[in-house]
Design a protein around this motif. Sequence first.
Motif, PDB file in Angstrom:
ATOM      1  N   ARG A  81       0.772  -1.122  -0.049  1.00 53.12           N
ATOM      2  CA  ARG A  81      -0.100   0.044   0.008  1.00 53.12           C
ATOM      3  C   ARG A  81       0.805   1.222  -0.103  1.00 53.12           C
ATOM      4  NH1 ARG A  81       0.081   2.753   4.521  1.00 53.12           N
ATOM      5  NH2 ARG A  81       0.594   1.745   6.705  1.00 53.12           N
ATOM      6  N   PRO A  82       0.474   2.423  -0.387  1.00 48.26           N
ATOM      7  CA  PRO A  82       1.112   3.580  -0.283  1.00 48.26           C
ATOM      8  C   PRO A  82       1.618   3.861   0.970  1.00 48.26           C
ATOM      9  CG  PRO A  82      -0.683   3.789  -1.897  1.00 48.26           C
ATOM     10  CD  PRO A  82      -0.919   2.536  -0.742  1.00 48.26           C
ATOM     11  N   MET A  83       2.705   4.678   1.256  1.00 50.02           N
ATOM     12  CA  MET A  83       3.048   5.291   2.420  1.00 50.02           C
ATOM     13  C   MET A  83       2.014   6.585   2.754  1.00 50.02           C
ATOM     14  SD  MET A  83       6.580   6.782   3.521  1.00 50.02           S
ATOM     15  CE  MET A  83       7.135   7.456   5.239  1.00 50.02           C
ATOM     16  N   ARG A  84       1.926   6.653   3.791  1.00 50.47           N
ATOM     17  CA  ARG A  84       1.039   7.818   4.344  1.00 50.47           C
ATOM     18  C   ARG A  84       1.785   8.767   5.196  1.00 50.47           C
ATOM     19  NH1 ARG A  84      -2.949   3.615   5.622  1.00 50.47           N
ATOM     20  NH2 ARG A  84      -4.116   2.765   3.809  1.00 50.47           N
ATOM     21  N   VAL A  85       1.987  10.094   4.788  1.00 52.40           N
ATOM     22  CA  VAL A  85       2.536  11.220   5.428  1.00 52.40           C
ATOM     23  C   VAL A  85       1.611  12.142   6.015  1.00 52.40           C
ATOM     24  CG1 VAL A  85       4.545  12.759   5.265  1.00 52.40           C
ATOM     25  CG2 VAL A  85       4.502  10.425   4.378  1.00 52.40           C
ATOM     26  N   LEU A  86       1.579  12.624   6.927  1.00 48.59           N
ATOM     27  CA  LEU A  86       0.741  13.842   7.589  1.00 48.59           C
ATOM     28  C   LEU A  86       1.852  15.165   7.987  1.00 48.59           C
ATOM     29  CD1 LEU A  86      -1.731  15.509   8.809  1.00 48.59           C
ATOM     30  CD2 LEU A  86      -1.314  14.284  10.905  1.00 48.59           C
ATOM     31  N   GLU A  87       1.556  16.307   7.289  1.00 53.27           N
ATOM     32  CA  GLU A  87       2.216  17.500   7.871  1.00 53.27           C
ATOM     33  C   GLU A  87       1.399  18.384   8.702  1.00 53.27           C
ATOM     34  OE1 GLU A  87       5.073  21.235   6.897  1.00 53.27           O
ATOM     35  OE2 GLU A  87       4.048  20.282   5.099  1.00 53.27           O
ATOM     36  N   VAL A  88       1.928  18.454   9.930  1.00 54.91           N
ATOM     37  CA  VAL A  88       0.946  19.256  10.817  1.00 54.91           C
ATOM     38  C   VAL A  88       1.456  20.776  10.687  1.00 54.91           C
ATOM     39  CG1 VAL A  88       0.092  19.632  13.257  1.00 54.91           C
ATOM     40  CG2 VAL A  88       0.466  17.388  12.457  1.00 54.91           C
ATOM     41  N   ALA A  89       0.541  21.723  10.679  1.00 53.74           N
ATOM     42  CA  ALA A  89       0.843  23.166  10.455  1.00 53.74           C
ATOM     43  C   ALA A  89       1.692  23.436   9.187  1.00 53.74           C
ATOM     44  CB  ALA A  89       1.643  23.718  11.721  1.00 53.74           C
ATOM     45  N   CYS A  90       1.026  23.013   8.082  1.00 54.54           N
ATOM     46  CA  CYS A  90       1.734  23.091   6.909  1.00 54.54           C
ATOM     47  C   CYS A  90       1.976  24.283   6.211  1.00 54.54           C
ATOM     48  CB  CYS A  90       1.215  22.282   5.628  1.00 54.54           C
ATOM     49  SG  CYS A  90      -0.439  22.707   5.300  1.00 54.54           S
ATOM     50  N   GLY A  91       1.361  25.506   6.714  1.00 56.27           N
ATOM     51  CA  GLY A  91       1.871  26.756   6.001  1.00 56.27           C
ATOM     52  C   GLY A  91       1.250  26.875   4.767  1.00 56.27           C
ATOM     53  N   THR A  92       2.295  27.441   3.747  1.00 59.32           N
ATOM     54  CA  THR A  92       1.999  27.714   2.476  1.00 59.32           C
ATOM     55  C   THR A  92       2.450  26.089   1.781  1.00 59.32           C
ATOM     56  OG1 THR A  92       4.372  27.969   1.987  1.00 59.32           O
ATOM     57  CG2 THR A  92       2.923  29.740   2.615  1.00 59.32           C
ATOM     58  N   GLY A  93       2.690  25.187   2.290  1.00 56.92           N
ATOM     59  CA  GLY A  93       2.775  23.905   1.684  1.00 56.92           C
ATOM     60  C   GLY A  93       4.352  23.699   0.887  1.00 56.92           C
ATOM     61  N   ARG A  94       5.181  24.718   1.108  1.00 49.48           N
ATOM     62  CA  ARG A  94       6.331  24.544   0.381  1.00 49.48           C
ATOM     63  C   ARG A  94       7.391  23.605   0.932  1.00 49.48           C
ATOM     64  NH1 ARG A  94       9.911  27.694  -2.803  1.00 49.48           N
ATOM     65  NH2 ARG A  94      12.121  27.617  -2.207  1.00 49.48           N
ATOM     66  N   PHE A  95       7.290  23.253   2.185  1.00 50.93           N
ATOM     67  CA  PHE A  95       8.049  22.185   2.536  1.00 50.93           C
ATOM     68  C   PHE A  95       7.793  20.780   2.046  1.00 50.93           C
ATOM     69  CE2 PHE A  95       9.021  18.941   5.599  1.00 50.93           C
ATOM     70  CZ  PHE A  95      10.297  18.682   5.351  1.00 50.93           C
ATOM     71  N   LEU A  96       6.259  20.747   2.010  1.00 51.94           N
ATOM     72  CA  LEU A  96       5.895  19.156   1.585  1.00 51.94           C
ATOM     73  C   LEU A  96       6.180  18.973   0.047  1.00 51.94           C
ATOM     74  CD1 LEU A  96       4.209  17.187   2.842  1.00 51.94           C
ATOM     75  CD2 LEU A  96       2.183  18.503   2.006  1.00 51.94           C
ATOM     76  N   THR A  97       6.393  19.971  -0.743  1.00 57.89           N
ATOM     77  CA  THR A  97       6.856  19.809  -2.082  1.00 57.89           C
ATOM     78  C   THR A  97       8.394  19.433  -2.051  1.00 57.89           C
ATOM     79  OG1 THR A  97       7.795  22.159  -2.525  1.00 57.89           O
ATOM     80  CG2 THR A  97       5.574  21.875  -3.277  1.00 57.89           C
ATOM     81  N   PHE A  98       9.110  19.774  -1.050  1.00 56.71           N
ATOM     82  CA  PHE A  98      10.418  19.196  -0.794  1.00 56.71           C
ATOM     83  C   PHE A  98      10.569  17.484  -0.460  1.00 56.71           C
ATOM     84  CE2 PHE A  98      12.101  23.502   1.019  1.00 56.71           C
ATOM     85  CZ  PHE A  98      11.807  23.968  -0.376  1.00 56.71           C
ATOM     86  N   VAL A  99       9.256  17.393   0.414  1.00 61.32           N
ATOM     87  CA  VAL A  99       9.178  15.908   0.959  1.00 61.32           C
ATOM     88  C   VAL A  99       8.778  15.052  -0.456  1.00 61.32           C
ATOM     89  CG1 VAL A  99       7.614  14.490   2.227  1.00 61.32           C
ATOM     90  CG2 VAL A  99       8.536  16.620   3.085  1.00 61.32           C
ATOM     91  N   GLN A 100       8.031  15.654  -1.190  1.00 62.20           N
ATOM     92  CA  GLN A 100       7.567  14.629  -2.346  1.00 62.20           C
ATOM     93  C   GLN A 100       8.590  14.421  -3.291  1.00 62.20           C
ATOM     94  OE1 GLN A 100       3.502  15.822  -3.997  1.00 62.20           O
ATOM     95  NE2 GLN A 100       3.475  17.389  -2.667  1.00 62.20           N
ATOM     96  N   ASP A 101       9.626  15.379  -3.303  1.00 64.08           N
ATOM     97  CA  ASP A 101      10.598  15.169  -4.240  1.00 64.08           C
ATOM     98  C   ASP A 101      11.596  13.956  -3.645  1.00 64.08           C
ATOM     99  OD1 ASP A 101      10.485  16.849  -6.357  1.00 64.08           O
ATOM    100  OD2 ASP A 101      11.600  18.463  -5.120  1.00 64.08           O
ATOM    101  N   ASN A 102      11.353  13.649  -2.635  1.00 61.86           N
ATOM    102  CA  ASN A 102      12.274  12.713  -1.977  1.00 61.86           C
ATOM    103  C   ASN A 102      11.736  11.472  -1.419  1.00 61.86           C
ATOM    104  OD1 ASN A 102      15.012  13.955  -1.462  1.00 61.86           O
ATOM    105  ND2 ASN A 102      13.808  15.504  -1.093  1.00 61.86           N
ATOM    106  N   LEU A 103      10.345  10.945  -1.299  1.00 62.01           N
ATOM    107  CA  LEU A 103       9.757  10.011  -0.865  1.00 62.01           C
ATOM    108  C   LEU A 103       9.143   9.300  -2.297  1.00 62.01           C
ATOM    109  CD1 LEU A 103       7.986  10.934   2.337  1.00 62.01           C
ATOM    110  CD2 LEU A 103      10.297  10.001   1.710  1.00 62.01           C
ATOM    111  N   PRO A 104       8.683   8.015  -2.216  1.00 63.35           N
ATOM    112  CA  PRO A 104       8.088   7.261  -3.232  1.00 63.35           C
ATOM    113  C   PRO A 104       7.081   8.047  -4.130  1.00 63.35           C
ATOM    114  CG  PRO A 104       8.399   5.607  -1.540  1.00 63.35           C
ATOM    115  CD  PRO A 104       8.752   7.077  -1.077  1.00 63.35           C
ATOM    116  N   PRO A 105       6.879   7.746  -5.254  1.00 62.94           N
ATOM    117  CA  PRO A 105       5.921   8.916  -5.855  1.00 62.94           C
ATOM    118  C   PRO A 105       4.446   8.696  -5.759  1.00 62.94           C
ATOM    119  CG  PRO A 105       7.193   7.261  -7.469  1.00 62.94           C
ATOM    120  CD  PRO A 105       7.733   7.222  -6.249  1.00 62.94           C
ATOM    121  N   ASP A 106       4.066   7.475  -5.088  1.00 65.67           N
ATOM    122  CA  ASP A 106       2.744   6.810  -4.637  1.00 65.67           C
ATOM    123  C   ASP A 106       2.320   7.299  -3.501  1.00 65.67           C
ATOM    124  OD1 ASP A 106       4.316   5.190  -3.616  1.00 65.67           O
ATOM    125  OD2 ASP A 106       2.988   3.354  -3.893  1.00 65.67           O
ATOM    126  N   THR A 107       3.328   8.001  -2.488  1.00 66.10           N
ATOM    127  CA  THR A 107       3.139   8.473  -1.068  1.00 66.10           C
ATOM    128  C   THR A 107       1.775   9.381  -1.300  1.00 66.10           C
ATOM    129  OG1 THR A 107       5.344   8.054  -0.501  1.00 66.10           O
ATOM    130  CG2 THR A 107       3.786   9.487   0.876  1.00 66.10           C
TER     131      THR A 107
END
Length: 240
Positions: A81-107
Amino acid sequence: GDETSSTNQNDENSIYPDYYRTAFHYQTDGWMSTRSAQVYETSTESLFLGRQDAMQRTALPALMRAARDFSTRQKILQKKRPMRVLEVACGTGRFLTFVQDNLPPDTEYTAVDLSPYYLEAARENDAYYRKFTTDDAKNKNNVVKKPTTFLQARAEDLRQLKDESFDAVVCMYLFHELPTDIRQEVAAEMARVVVPGGTVVLTDSVQQGDRPILDAALPNFQHMNEPHYISYMQDNLPAH
């Protein structure tokens, strides 16, 4: 798909606690305007002398280890199954794009913030990132990343999320802006929603003793309209 918090009731004042109404580091309009969300990245990069992205990326190695651990558990359990990731207090979501660059694409990603204006900016960043990566010439397999699920909620009240529903939870630079009792509640919620053996990544400002050469200067940060910073820098975070 996008979701809206059940706390978003007619009495808007019931959503936002008193501590949240502070214009931390004199951010324009606090967290409560489109303008604030638009200038946030510029203002914080200026405040930290261009180091903000680098500071946030310090959380990536722990998340990448979490992804490897997740993959190992899946193989042992003979599950997929895909990995599931939660960001708490994500703000503008910029950091989450960094995360997506480094984790499996189906996360699969879920992001929580209390500001509707910052959530809107995060949705726009997420849509742009997914389009950019899908159109990228390097994307030979034409992987289409799933949209992030966005929720409006207080970090200390994640009742919309089920127990043990995420393999990794990450929280960036939130704790120093919280009163001590709220830090405890946020930590408890992050522990509740992560799976047994999962990973919680908390990245924030240094505390007293982390780098002794800075100890004398750390209290000065409270003058950037950071009313909880003194209690934060002295707090025993692992005790939460």
